[in-house]
Design a protein around this motif. Sequence first.
Motif, short mmCIF file in Angstrom:
data_model
loop_
_atom_site.label_atom_id
_atom_site.label_comp_id
_atom_site.label_asym_id
_atom_site.label_seq_id
_atom_site.Cartn_x
_atom_site.Cartn_y
_atom_site.Cartn_z
N ALA A 611 0.83 -1.20 0.00
CA ALA A 611 0.00 0.00 0.00
C ALA A 611 0.87 1.26 0.00
CB ALA A 611 -0.93 -0.02 1.21
N VAL A 612 1.93 1.24 0.82
CA VAL A 612 2.84 2.40 0.87
C VAL A 612 3.50 2.63 -0.48
CG1 VAL A 612 4.97 3.27 1.89
CG2 VAL A 612 3.24 2.23 3.35
N VAL A 618 1.94 6.84 -6.87
CA VAL A 618 0.97 7.87 -7.25
C VAL A 618 1.54 9.26 -7.03
CG1 VAL A 618 -1.27 8.87 -6.67
CG2 VAL A 618 -1.02 6.39 -6.84
N ILE A 619 2.20 9.47 -5.89
CA ILE A 619 2.78 10.79 -5.58
C ILE A 619 3.85 11.16 -6.59
CG2 ILE A 619 4.16 12.06 -3.90
CD1 ILE A 619 2.70 10.49 -1.69
N ARG A 624 5.66 14.33 -11.36
CA ARG A 624 6.22 14.36 -12.72
C ARG A 624 5.26 15.03 -13.69
NH1 ARG A 624 8.92 8.28 -13.46
NH2 ARG A 624 10.72 8.65 -12.09
N ASP A 625 3.95 14.74 -13.51
CA ASP A 625 2.96 15.37 -14.38
C ASP A 625 2.95 16.89 -14.20
OD1 ASP A 625 2.26 12.90 -15.32
OD2 ASP A 625 0.51 12.67 -14.00
#
Length: 630
Positions: A611-612, A618-619, A624-625
Amino acid sequence: MPSSRRHHRLWSLFLVALALVLAGGSTAAMAQTSFGSVQVRDVAFTSADGKTVSGLLFVPDGVTAESPAPAVLAVHGYVNSREMQQASSIELSRRGYVVLAIDQSGHGRSDAPAFGNAFNGPAGLGYLRSLDIVDTDNIGLTGHSLGGSTIMNAAAAFPDGYQSMVLLDSATGFFGPPGTPDFPRNLLVQFAEFEEFSGSMWGEANTRDIPASEALKATFGTTDDVVPDQLYGSIADGTARELVRPVNNHPGVTHDLAATQHIIDWFGQTLEGGHDAAGQIWWLKEAGTFVAMVGAVLMIFATGGLLLRAPFFSQMRRPVPAAAGSRWGWPWAVSALLTAGIPALTFFWFNTWGALWIPAGPVFGQTFATGIAVWALLNGVIGLVIYAIGAALARRSSGNRVLPNLPEVDGDVAAPRTRAVIGRAALVATIAVGAAYLLVVLSDWLFKTDFRLYVLQLQPLTITRFAQFLVYLIPFTAFFLMLTFTLHRSLRWQGRSISRGKEMLANAIVLPAGILVLEIINYVPLLVTGRLAIDEALLTIVGYPFIVVLALVGIMSTYFFHLTGTIWTGAFASALLVTWNVVGGTAIQGDVQEWGPLALVVRFVLPLLAAVVLVLVVIVRRRRDRVSAA
């Protein structure tokens, strides 16, 4: 071959693999349920000491509490599982018997440790007797090898709770109570003509001398040699005895038409309520699970190949290094002989030493998996040492003191190097083998079958076994990294070109050749004289699957080596597959608990870590986006 054509071929292979799993599983399910006339239920119950016992319950149509049926408890042998009793389970259930095929303690899906709780025999018979669909006046027991010990203990716990028994390549007094002319009731002893365990079971080192066994004669109530195929005692009095010698060996009798028919006939004579059925269909189930297993293996190749064409993974592909092994001819033959011969010469010794050095406990809980891991690691080290000595001698003779580049590990020198290659290789291997694992989980859910042929199997893992899988994956990964390095460094011959397919075939022959020769050397004297050449019956049988497994490793590691130019993906995939096969198919002798420390790591720690990692991914992607947008 054009890129688009390769892509289409990989998708075709993917679909064929899936089709084989579905077709094989459906065929196996049809045979297992006698074309829908028998319900097969996955059951679990609790033994007297609080352990979970797993089983498959076969219930013929029309059997109810108002119309109970005769029943049979069927138990597999050591380092096997409930599916190994499929021949008798299928054939008896289609003849009107309720059949309960259980996993011994520490085997399959039953709680560890092995040898505990009287092998789950009394618990199994007690559960069977508790079912209102069972005619408790007509219960039979059948067990193969250590399964015979299981049912002997069940008979001792319920002396009036059964009517007859079949010991299939097992014996009275073998991890259970001794036999007498009155105990057990109505006994059929089936003992193979080419039996490997005749000494440990009936006290006769030569299998041909079984009729003269003192323990057998005491059980049959005679002072003369027991005459095969002759009925002793009385069925009506419960003292009937008969000895039958199937023309097979120890594991072979579980897949023997004649031996299965003897079981059917014996219970037909000693139990009331069954009915006739034409022929035998259990082999259809075996064929189906084999076809499904082939499909699962092909899925690894298809999934791995498709992943390596994806942009994320394509960066890890390198040009295939030039061959740097021995020259074609006798130098290569010597290398191949060492590669094949040393593992065979050390198989019995290193396996035995490993089990002695590291006794079964809560971490390394499987005696045979530990022995195999030690054997593998020591052979991996030996292979590296031989390579290092050969490379040093070659450098000395050429006068070149510079250490050579190892493109099999790093990739071609002209290609960019990155630490991500190893991580992505591990991810490709995990997803590819994981796809095969998902198929066996699907098969278990949909068809109540796993993947198997004879003693070769792939089956779903319980939480306890998955924890053991993670433990043993470490030494097996180390071994396969060493093996694939020496395989693709030393055995890729120079001086003669070879296609990828032929190289896959050559490696598939070389890797298992030594074990195959060892088995032949051991079995020829048994066939001719009645005794194995080397008195290591259990390890001899444990060696069977490695003939196929090592051939598959040779094919798979070569396949991925040519796709990636390095050893990593093939080594990781081989480690995952072999660890799954070994851990899933052997007994847990250590006190490994379902909610013990290792299982808690699997249940709690690993999911939290996953999960971590997902949150961090995701972070990072969002950052980057944002940078790209700016």
